[in-house]
Scaffold this active site. Structure first.
Site, mmCIF file in Angstrom:
data_model
loop_
_atom_site.group_PDB
_atom_site.id
_atom_site.type_symbol
_atom_site.label_atom_id
_atom_site.label_comp_id
_atom_site.label_asym_id
_atom_site.label_seq_id
_atom_site.Cartn_x
_atom_site.Cartn_y
_atom_site.Cartn_z
ATOM 1 N N TYR A 62 -10.205 10.246 6.210
ATOM 2 C CA TYR A 62 -9.333 9.204 4.616
ATOM 3 C C TYR A 62 -9.867 8.931 3.955
ATOM 4 C CZ TYR A 62 -4.633 11.252 8.296
ATOM 5 O OH TYR A 62 -3.882 11.888 8.879
ATOM 6 N N PRO A 232 7.002 13.151 6.308
ATOM 7 C CA PRO A 232 9.065 13.483 7.215
ATOM 8 C C PRO A 232 9.440 13.368 5.922
ATOM 9 C CG PRO A 232 7.224 11.047 8.096
ATOM 10 C CD PRO A 232 6.793 12.361 7.050
ATOM 11 N N LEU A 233 9.146 13.273 5.109
ATOM 12 C CA LEU A 233 10.099 12.642 3.554
ATOM 13 C C LEU A 233 9.957 13.672 2.359
ATOM 14 C CD1 LEU A 233 9.481 8.656 3.516
ATOM 15 C CD2 LEU A 233 11.447 9.438 3.271
ATOM 16 N N ALA A 234 8.900 14.067 2.946
ATOM 17 C CA ALA A 234 8.923 15.422 2.188
ATOM 18 C C ALA A 234 8.905 15.428 0.618
ATOM 19 C CB ALA A 234 10.181 16.712 2.423
ATOM 20 N N GLY A 236 9.243 12.786 -0.652
ATOM 21 C CA GLY A 236 11.014 12.097 -2.165
ATOM 22 C C GLY A 236 11.135 13.409 -2.653
ATOM 23 N N LYS A 237 11.224 14.481 -2.103
ATOM 24 C CA LYS A 237 11.784 15.629 -2.958
ATOM 25 C C LYS A 237 13.841 15.451 -2.479
ATOM 26 C CE LYS A 237 9.077 19.756 -1.767
ATOM 27 N NZ LYS A 237 9.537 21.353 -0.982
#
Length: 326
Positions: A62, A232-234, A236-237
């Site tokens: 990372y 998991p939040l895609a 922010g879509k």
């Protein structure tokens, strides 16, 4: 009905949410990190701790190692934190350079070298969990087993797991490794629904378009492997990002998320994560942001997962997939 996380069954005390540290340290280049990057990481860690997050997810690659270095500075400034948190990192990916392409490496030498590098950058004596990052086609399970045995005997790693692997790949490794894997980290979200679609589309032509290993969810649940969700939040879509350029069903799903958030007096982030956590597999989302406000917006996710009805869950699922059930 209260359920116990698979990690807890193994004696690993972890929060329901985890913070992904991939953005820490700046860009994916050779530019050194700065004191501002350390301050940014400290603010993200504080925000995470303020909502009960105690697990922090890393990987040796990372921001080309800077993410672990920056986190190490945070720990150096606040050494009391180490005993209060769970640190998870990954190895097995080698980034490309001018001479060689990006590649995967599960050799004993690489695993041991990678862990030593992570420990040095993080400034800690041990990792709570080490994951193999992506499947290596050239893997020799006995060689991985030797590396893991050495790391465990030396106290450098307490538990082991995998990321982005199928049930067959896990079982293939497990036949040589005595310690059962604690984690499998996969992309799962309201915007990446293959983990649900795979089961729904059994004996359906639509299943040919699903890219998720058959039986993987069931295998991990049977083997007491913690399923973790990256992304998991895609991106922010469904929780505030402008989606005017997205398909109509994504726009409608985002509106539905906002409607539920308004009705339940919570945040869109809590609804999106709550949908994922409502799944009986006890999925653990790895939220990947350094924005303290966005991290805090996830605080209500576990409660929303407990409150979410079967009808609400299916309504969100069908809306986000853009197709009726078969």
């Amino acid at each position: 009905m209260n359920k116990i996380m698979p990690l807890a069954r193994r004696g690993i005390s972890s929060s329901r949410l985890a913070l992904g540290c991939m953005p820490f340290g700046g860009g994916w280049d050779q530019t050194p990190f700065t004191d501002e990057h350390v301050k940014e990481a400290e603010a993200a860690v504080d925000a995470a701790l303020s909502i009960g997050i105690t697990m922090f997810d890393h990987a040796d690659i990372y921001t080309k190692g800077k993410a672990e270095q920056v986190f190490g500075r945070v720990l150096n400034n606040r050494p009391e934190l180490r005993d209060q948190i769970v640190i998870q990192s990954k190895c097995g990916i080698q980034l490309g350079d001018d001479e060689l392409p990006g590649r995967f490496n599960f050799s004993k030498e690489h695993i041991l070298h990678s862990v030593d590098g992570s420990l040095e950058r993080l400034g800690t004596d041990y990792l709570d969990i080490l994951l193999l990052h992506r499947p290596d086609p050239l893997v020799e399970p006995d060689e991985v087993a030797e590396a893991f045995a050495s790391l465990k005997a030396s106290g450098k790693v307490r538990y082991f797991g995998v990321s982005n692997m199928s049930a067959a790949q896990i079982a293939f490794l497990q036949q040589a490794i005595p310690d059962s894997f604690a984690v499998n980290q996969l992309e799962m979200s309201l915007g990446h629904l293959h983990f649900v679609d795979q089961g729904v589309h059994v004996n359906q032509a639509a299943g040919t378009a699903v890219n998720f290993a058959e039986g993987l969810m069931e295998y991990c649940r049977t083997q007491n492997i913690q399923l973790q969700a990256w992304g998991p939040l895609a991106q922010g879509k469904f929780s505030g990002r402008d989606v005017k350029d997205q398909p109509e069903h994504i726009q409608e799903a985002a509106q539905l998320v906002q409607q539920l958030a308004n009705e339940k007096e919570t945040t869109p982030e809590a609804i999106v994560l709550g949908w994922l956590m409502r799944h009986p597999a006890m999925i653990q989302p790895i939220i990947g942001t350094t924005n303290p406000q966005r991290i805090k917006a996830c605080k209500d996710a576990e409660r929303q997962s407990q409150l979410m009805t079967r009808e609400e869950w299916y309504t969100l699922y069908v809306s986000a997939r853009g197709e009726s059930m078969p």
